[in-house]
Design a protein around this motif. Structure first.
Motif, PDB file in Angstrom:
ATOM      1  N   UNK A  57      15.028   3.482  -6.526  1.00 60.16           N
ATOM      2  CA  UNK A  57      15.355   2.508  -5.476  1.00 60.16           C
ATOM      3  C   UNK A  57      14.203   2.297  -4.494  1.00 60.16           C
ATOM      4  N   UNK A  58      13.605   3.397  -4.027  1.00 61.77           N
ATOM      5  CA  UNK A  58      12.535   3.240  -3.038  1.00 61.77           C
ATOM      6  C   UNK A  58      11.364   2.457  -3.629  1.00 61.77           C
TER       7      UNK A  58
ATOM      8  N   UNK B 185      12.236  -1.122  -3.692  1.00 62.22           N
ATOM      9  CA  UNK B 185      12.093  -1.671  -2.338  1.00 62.22           C
ATOM     10  C   UNK B 185      10.635  -1.955  -1.997  1.00 62.22           C
TER      11      UNK B 185
ATOM     12  N   UNK C  93      21.951  -1.191  -5.499  1.00 62.28           N
ATOM     13  CA  UNK C  93      22.615   0.015  -6.017  1.00 62.28           C
ATOM     14  C   UNK C  93      21.557   1.101  -6.140  1.00 62.28           C
ATOM     15  N   UNK C  94      21.955   2.351  -5.908  1.00 62.45           N
ATOM     16  CA  UNK C  94      21.008   3.442  -6.063  1.00 62.45           C
ATOM     17  C   UNK C  94      20.624   3.592  -7.538  1.00 62.45           C
ATOM     18  N   UNK C  95      21.632   3.617  -8.429  1.00 56.28           N
ATOM     19  CA  UNK C  95      21.349   3.744  -9.870  1.00 56.28           C
ATOM     20  C   UNK C  95      21.997   2.607 -10.652  1.00 56.28           C
TER      21      UNK C  95
END
Lengths: 463, 463
Positions: free
Chosen positions: B368-369, B372, B390-392
């Motif tokens: 995720x990071x 981003x 979503x994270x995953x």
């Protein structure tokens, strides 16, 4: 017939003209880059749609006269109409939407500070069920990008409703006094602590509780500083609400670091925001004071927002979590205006790219039809062109009217007879009349092409 | 709390979303090409500013409730606020201004035909003292260009108030019945002559006069045809008013020929226009019926305007001649909507240029990071980019969400460790998941450049 005295716009409203309106395009560019879909809602809503959304502020709502039919009011913000729209459009599970529109508040106007009764807001909101704090981080990123585009220095003050309410609980504020405590604390950006403390006592807090509130809320700093600080406080750590808020803020800090906007924000425990509908992260954007632009000292907050997960559900159809930001467009204009006015005086400068002129001797008939033919040809090619709306314009009239226009197309009977026109770069106003540069003779049929070439070369020169 | 039944917009109003709103840009492009300066006025005006401007139609004006303070009403059109603004801005001697904004009429709504209580108008007006008919010709040229841009076939019906009034005089209509005769005749586009004749008799005209009116007004044709025809009528030739109007129309014909728009217009002696403030040329734009688009059969007039040389003077400060056009934006949308809906179903299509995805094996943390970081980099470069909040996110989720997006940036831990990312052209929805094309591996630091290249090549492909 209107008397002279009443020739004005209603109190607290104003006209906008020219360049000011083009400034909005900067915001749109950023918002569309983030997938924003434009929405436009009616200027008035059914009164029932607005009721019970604004708490105390409801008294500032403008109503339409009862002329038979439904009870309607002018919108007070863009958030509630968006929530109403989301409730009606059950096919929309998630959306990023933006809206720029005027909102209405029967407040005391203060025009120099950009506070009006009719004013523009520009909202960007993300609705939908997502993993925590990801949309919230994108909104903060958008804020940073918008003010970078305007070259306005800002700080985004952050807080979290759960942290705020948790702190109040730990400090011993009774449940039924949490919202009033919150609205008193929100004034700390304008009033000294002594005044806020007095308001808290007036509202029925004990001195001890008020002082504990004061110790908690008078703290602000960078995300990491504040998180470390709050983690160390074992009393606060026992509050479930507060710990949920902290977890959100930890996540947000890592996202803001990844997006490289963490240095724009300040975690400010006194930030509370007036409106009732916020449920999580809240923020307010303040201008950094710039001594070269006195307007920065007057304007204060220029954007604000937060997470409101329960507003859509209030219409009884379905819940839908949302987070968003409202840009105070008029205040941003006030700032930019103050900067821009130093450069150019008028709000009505000529934006034409080409001015079409005609010259001739004694028998000169003005060549109006030929100027019209050329204009139509340039317009059809997408070029911004003008000519004097006179049958026989004088040379000086034409040069004066071309002030600020980069290129002239010059017509003369002799040249036209030879199938030619002149194309010339202009250098501003009547200086051109004296100039010896007669421009370049080009074949009539190559006109559009030659004008485009000259415009492109002038553009290059200026870059 | 609002009950379920009342969850709607007020009667005769509607929400606009997505693509519809972008259609307006076509109009702006044309108007700015002609030197238009944008103006924006308050949605409500002092009631005195609107009074005595609309004749009978005044009863349709919306008033604000009297909540203490000034008596205000929602604007009824954009012409009167423009005239008010011109009266206040005595420094403005001439201007081309445009305004797009909503206007308000408490009329019976008919939404399918694009008739609402709140609707958009887009006005372009030229104010100032110029040689006769030059600005008028430019307005007609703008009309032609706007509908060319929208690819809507139209005819512009023209008439002249002085010709109309002159004909009525010659036909024997008493002076005090000229305006009512005019408004009856204006209905000839919707009603047969018999009905209009009956209305004229009801209004007190004799049968003989009514029949003479009928003979005059039931004529229309090309500019040159009609001018020749009118010149031959010696009775009409004796009327001074009418001859002035004819001189204007002769001039206009030559200008429209020079600008190559004369074939778009029809000189129609029954056109009268309801509003009182017109003093010269008047026009109305009607859609040519297109069997492939049934909306063209319902919509009727989609723009209208004329010359109003005395409205500004009514505010008692100074006279200023004006001529202008109002585009009925909602009706134009209705037409285009009907055409567009055949192509694409949704009003909320994804406009992103890049979708940022991440994939991995069992230990996959979603990256995720990193997604981003990439997003922020693309946004900063002005590229419209999205990623799953979503994270995953699962692979299929990401492919589905990228429907309609032309390019994917694909992240994997292994590639990232080697300083690389994948850039891939997408071909729509989950078809991509099955595709064997894994895109191109590019160095992380060249990402923006490589994305730009791929977007440009896709653009070229589509042209």
């Amino acid at each position: 017939m209107a008397s002279k005295g009443s020739l004005k716009t209603p109190k607290g409203t104003r006209d906008w003209v020219g360049g000011d309106l083009h400034l909005r395009d900067h915001i749109f560019t950023v918002l569309e880059r983030h997938g924003g879909v434009p929405l436009d809602t009616p200027v008035f809503e059914l009164r029932s749609v607005l009721s019970e959304k604004y708490g105390e502020e409801s008294r500032l709502i403008y109503n339409l006269e009862d002329q038979g039919g439904e009870a309607c009011s002018l919108r007070y913000d863009l958030t509630v109409p968006f929530a109403r729209w989301l409730s009606m459009r059950s096919d929309v599970q998630h959306i990023k939407r933006y809206q720029i529109a005027k909102v209405y508040r029967r407040d005391q106007p203060a025009i120099s500070r950009g506070r009006l009764r009719e004013f523009y807001q520009c909202d960007f909101d993300i609705a939908g069920v997502f993993d925590p704090m990801i949309p919230d981080a994108e909104i903060l990123c958008i804020i940073a990008e918008v003010f970078e585009a305007f070259q306005i220095g800002v700080t985004v003050k952050l807080n979290h409703r759960k942290i705020l309410d948790g702190m109040f609980e730990v400090a011993g504020v009774p449940k039924d006094k949490i919202r009033t405590t919150s609205s008193a604390v929100d004034k700390l950006d304008k009033a000294p602590w002594d005044e806020v403390r007095k308001e808290l006592l007036d509202k029925g807090l004990s001195e001890e509780v008020a002082d504990r509130v004061g110790t908690y809320v008078r703290r602000s700093g960078s995300m990491r500083e504040m998180l470390d600080n709050l983690r160390l406080d074992s009393e606060l750590g026992a509050n479930k609400f507060l710990m949920e808020g902290l977890a959100d803020m930890e996540l947000l800090a890592s996202y803001l670091e990844a997006m490289n906007v963490v240095d724009k924000v300040s975690f400010d425990l006194s930030l509370a925001r007036g409106l009732d509908y916020y449920t999580g992260l809240i923020y307010e954007v303040v201008v950094l004071p710039d001594p070269a632009n006195p307007a920065t000292l007057q304007v204060g907050s220029i954007a604000a927002g937060g997470r409101y997960d329960e507003l859509v559900g209030m219409y009884g159809r379905r819940p839908l979590p949302c987070v968003g930001i409202s840009f105070g467009v008029d205040r941003i204009f006030t700032l930019l205006d103050a900067r821009r006015k130093k450069k150019s005086g008028s709000d009505l400068t000529n934006q034409a790219e080409v001015y079409i002129m005609a010259f001739g001797g004694k028998e000169f008939d003005g060549l109006l039809l030929e100027r019209m033919r050329v204009a139509r040809q340039l317009w059809a090619a997408g070029i911004r062109a003008e000519f004097a709306a006179k049958v026989k314009p004088k040379p000086l009239q034409q040069f004066n009217a071309s002030e600020g226009v980069p290129v002239a197309v010059m017509l003369g009977q002799e040249e036209l007879d030879a199938g030619q026109v002149r194309v010339k770069q202009l250098h501003g106003g009547d200086k051109n009349a004296a100039s010896k540069d007669k421009g370049q003779l080009v074949p009539r049929e190559n006109l559009v092409e030659e004008v485009r070439k000259l415009l492109a070369s002038i553009q290059l020169e200026q870059e």
